[in-house]
Design a protein around this motif. Structure first.
Motif, PDB file in Angstrom:
ATOM      1  N   GLY A  11      -7.391  67.699 107.544  1.00  0.00           N
ATOM      2  CA  GLY A  11      -6.733  67.845 106.238  1.00  0.00           C
ATOM      3  C   GLY A  11      -7.748  68.152 105.160  1.00  0.00           C
ATOM      4  N   ARG A  12      -7.449  67.634 103.968  1.00  0.00           N
ATOM      5  CA  ARG A  12      -8.211  67.904 102.750  1.00  0.00           C
ATOM      6  C   ARG A  12      -9.723  67.747 102.864  1.00  0.00           C
ATOM      7  NH1 ARG A  12      -5.007  67.038  97.714  1.00  0.00           N
ATOM      8  NH2 ARG A  12      -3.441  66.035  98.993  1.00  0.00           N
ATOM      9  N   LYS A  54      -6.016  62.380 112.542  1.00  0.00           N
ATOM     10  CA  LYS A  54      -5.330  61.997 111.315  1.00  0.00           C
ATOM     11  C   LYS A  54      -6.247  61.018 110.560  1.00  0.00           C
ATOM     12  CE  LYS A  54      -0.812  60.465 109.951  1.00  0.00           C
ATOM     13  NZ  LYS A  54      -0.500  61.455 108.949  1.00  0.00           N
ATOM     14  N   GLY A  73     -11.832  59.066 103.801  1.00  0.00           N
ATOM     15  CA  GLY A  73     -11.767  58.612 102.409  1.00  0.00           C
ATOM     16  C   GLY A  73     -11.875  57.095 102.292  1.00  0.00           C
ATOM     17  N   ASP A  75     -10.186  55.257 100.421  1.00  0.00           N
ATOM     18  CA  ASP A  75      -8.825  54.716 100.388  1.00  0.00           C
ATOM     19  C   ASP A  75      -8.387  54.286 101.792  1.00  0.00           C
ATOM     20  OD1 ASP A  75      -9.138  57.678 100.296  1.00  0.00           O
ATOM     21  OD2 ASP A  75      -7.097  57.635 101.064  1.00  0.00           O
ATOM     22  N   GLY A  93     -14.356  64.767  97.634  1.00  0.00           N
ATOM     23  CA  GLY A  93     -13.041  64.125  97.786  1.00  0.00           C
ATOM     24  C   GLY A  93     -12.848  63.050  96.737  1.00  0.00           C
ATOM     25  N   CYS A  95     -11.522  60.959  93.760  1.00  0.00           N
ATOM     26  CA  CYS A  95     -10.241  60.700  93.102  1.00  0.00           C
ATOM     27  C   CYS A  95     -10.190  59.207  92.781  1.00  0.00           C
ATOM     28  CB  CYS A  95      -9.081  61.145  94.002  1.00  0.00           C
ATOM     29  SG  CYS A  95      -9.192  60.590  95.707  1.00  0.00           S
ATOM     30  N   LYS A 120       1.852  54.478  99.649  1.00  0.00           N
ATOM     31  CA  LYS A 120       1.431  54.851 101.004  1.00  0.00           C
ATOM     32  C   LYS A 120       0.363  53.868 101.455  1.00  0.00           C
ATOM     33  CE  LYS A 120      -0.005  59.192 102.388  1.00  0.00           C
ATOM     34  NZ  LYS A 120      -0.433  60.608 102.213  1.00  0.00           N
ATOM     35  N   GLU A 163      -5.892  62.556  91.282  1.00  0.00           N
ATOM     36  CA  GLU A 163      -7.097  63.393  91.212  1.00  0.00           C
ATOM     37  C   GLU A 163      -7.105  64.096  89.858  1.00  0.00           C
ATOM     38  OE1 GLU A 163      -7.390  66.542  94.084  1.00  0.00           O
ATOM     39  OE2 GLU A 163      -9.470  66.928  93.558  1.00  0.00           O
TER      40      GLU A 163
HETATM   41  N1  LIG Z   1      -5.552  64.768  95.239  1.00  0.00           N
HETATM   42  C1  LIG Z   1      -5.725  64.079  96.350  1.00  0.00           C
HETATM   43  N2  LIG Z   1      -4.662  63.596  96.986  1.00  0.00           N
HETATM   44  C2  LIG Z   1      -4.800  62.919  98.136  1.00  0.00           C
HETATM   45  N3  LIG Z   1      -5.975  62.647  98.717  1.00  0.00           N
HETATM   46  C3  LIG Z   1      -7.073  63.090  98.111  1.00  0.00           C
HETATM   47  C4  LIG Z   1      -7.007  63.829  96.905  1.00  0.00           C
HETATM   48  N4  LIG Z   1      -8.270  64.141  96.565  1.00  0.00           N
HETATM   49  C5  LIG Z   1      -9.053  63.644  97.496  1.00  0.00           C
HETATM   50  N5  LIG Z   1      -8.370  62.979  98.444  1.00  0.00           N
HETATM   51  C6  LIG Z   1      -8.926  62.334  99.642  1.00  0.00           C
HETATM   52  O1  LIG Z   1      -8.429  63.071 100.761  1.00  0.00           O
HETATM   53  C7  LIG Z   1      -7.785  62.227 101.707  1.00  0.00           C
HETATM   54  C8  LIG Z   1      -6.427  62.753 102.081  1.00  0.00           C
HETATM   55  O2  LIG Z   1      -6.480  63.895 102.764  1.00  0.00           O
HETATM   56  P1  LIG Z   1      -5.099  64.501 103.252  1.00  0.00           P
HETATM   57  O3  LIG Z   1      -4.173  64.654 102.071  1.00  0.00           O
HETATM   58  O4  LIG Z   1      -5.443  65.695 104.012  1.00  0.00           O
HETATM   59  O5  LIG Z   1      -4.616  63.392 104.247  1.00  0.00           O
HETATM   60  P2  LIG Z   1      -3.412  62.365 104.228  1.00  0.00           P
HETATM   61  O6  LIG Z   1      -2.580  62.525 102.983  1.00  0.00           O
HETATM   62  O7  LIG Z   1      -3.992  61.008 104.513  1.00  0.00           O
HETATM   63  O8  LIG Z   1      -2.700  62.839 105.504  1.00  0.00           O
HETATM   64  P3  LIG Z   1      -1.176  62.992 105.772  1.00  0.00           P
HETATM   65  O9  LIG Z   1      -0.715  64.030 104.759  1.00  0.00           O
HETATM   66  O10 LIG Z   1      -1.184  63.449 107.172  1.00  0.00           O
HETATM   67  O11 LIG Z   1      -0.599  61.625 105.527  1.00  0.00           O
HETATM   68  C9  LIG Z   1      -7.511  60.929 101.011  1.00  0.00           C
HETATM   69  O12 LIG Z   1      -7.631  59.893 101.953  1.00  0.00           O
HETATM   70  C10 LIG Z   1      -8.515  60.870  99.865  1.00  0.00           C
HETATM   71  O13 LIG Z   1      -9.638  60.135 100.269  1.00  0.00           O
END
Ligand SMILES: Nc1ncnc2c1ncn2[C@@H]1O[C@H](COP(=O)(O)OP(=O)(O)OP(=O)(O)O)[C@@H](O)[C@H]1O
Ligand SMILES: O=P(O)(O)OC[C@H]1O[C@H](OP(=O)(O)OP(=O)(O)O)[C@H](O)[C@@H]1O
Length: 217
Positions: A11-12, A54, A73, A75, A93, A95, A120, A163
């Motif tokens: 992901g991100r 994941k 992250g 979090d 990353g 936020c 969440k 963020e």
């Molecule tokens: N704007 C943002 N929103 C969410 N996560 C962010 C943001 N900016 C940085 N992050 C970091 O990126 C991570 C999230 O990545 P991503 O959104 O790809 O995964 P996820 O939301 O945990 O996955 P899923 O959508 O499968 O539940 C977060 O755990 C956080 O540490």
């Protein structure tokens, strides 16, 4: 020589993680192919393995030693509460974890009225309100688009990542309280940290040096 295994959050955070590793000479070309369905990748020369999982599963793989090193992250680290060593703040990353809601909901955060908090991140939310000694909260776990909850009347406030603040602004919500700053971290399995101390330290030191150079430059 034994392989050192990396569990990386997909992901991100994935692209930046791979790019940082690449800048210290840890490459895995195959992994960059976004179409691949392959799950695990090997760099034979460096005796390294990599997999993307994941984000919320990364701490689990690392605690159990299925991966020696993880990138995820802060979090997720806080939410999962696994036994591992957090060795490095990777600085991307970035936020914030915040309590958010409509402006009018601020009054609930110091009151005694029972409120619902959607998130969440139920463990982070629970701990935050426990430490604040606000026990009149019911935490409701959601899996995404958490900002919906106060809009449709599921909860008074939410605990979520902020963020840029755009999602809040576009939905008439705001940050009511900040819980903590977040960014991507490197984590290490507690046994690997001892058994593979030399190889792991080399990686961490190289990353630290790179991040310091970036900060100065
Ligand atoms: N704007 C943002 N929103 C969410 N996560 C962010 C943001 N900016 C940085 N992050 C970091 O990126 C991570 C999230 O990545 P991503 O959104 O790809 O995964 P996820 O939301 O945990 O996955 P899923 O959508 O499968 O539940 C977060 O755990 C956080 O540490
Ligand atoms: O402050 P902003 O820059 O607007 O970013 C914050 C938003 O991004 C994340 O959601 P994500 O896109 O991961 O989707 P999700 O709500 O389904 O988890 C997070 O949960 C917020 O909703």
């Amino acid at each position: 020589m034994r392989y050192i295994t990396f569990a990386l959050a997909k992901g991100r955070l994935a692209k930046k993680t791979l790019s940082l590793l690449e800048q210290i000479g840890i490459t895995c070309e195959e992994m960059k192919d976004e179409k691949t369905r392959k799950l695990i990748f090997v760099n034979e020369d460096l005796k390294l393995k990599f997999f993307l999982s994941k984000a919320s599963d990364v701490p689990t793989y690392v605690e159990y030693g299925a991966a020696d090193i993880g990138v995820v992250g802060k979090d997720t680290i806080l939410e999962e509460g696994r036994n591992l060593y957090e060795v490095l703040d990777l600085g991307f990353g970035k936020c914030r974890m915040c309590v958010c809601g409509p402006k009018e909901a601020k009054k609930y955060l110091n009151g005694s009225q029972l409120i619902r908090v959607a998130s969440k991140y139920p463990n982070i939310a629970k701990e935050y309100f426990y430490n604040k000694k606000l026990q009149t909260v019911e935490i409701v776990k959601l899996n995404g688009s958490v900002e919906l909850a106060p809009i449709v009347g599921l909860s008074e406030v939410i605990v979520d990542i902020v963020e840029t603040g755009s999602t809040l602004r576009e939905n008439g919500l705001e940050v009511l309280e900040e819980i903590c700053p977040l960014s991507a971290r490197m984590v290490v399995n507690q046994v690997s940290q001892r058994m593979e101390q030399e190889r792991i330290s080399k990686i961490v030191t190289a990353l630290k040096k790179l991040l310091d150079e970036k900060k100065q430059g």
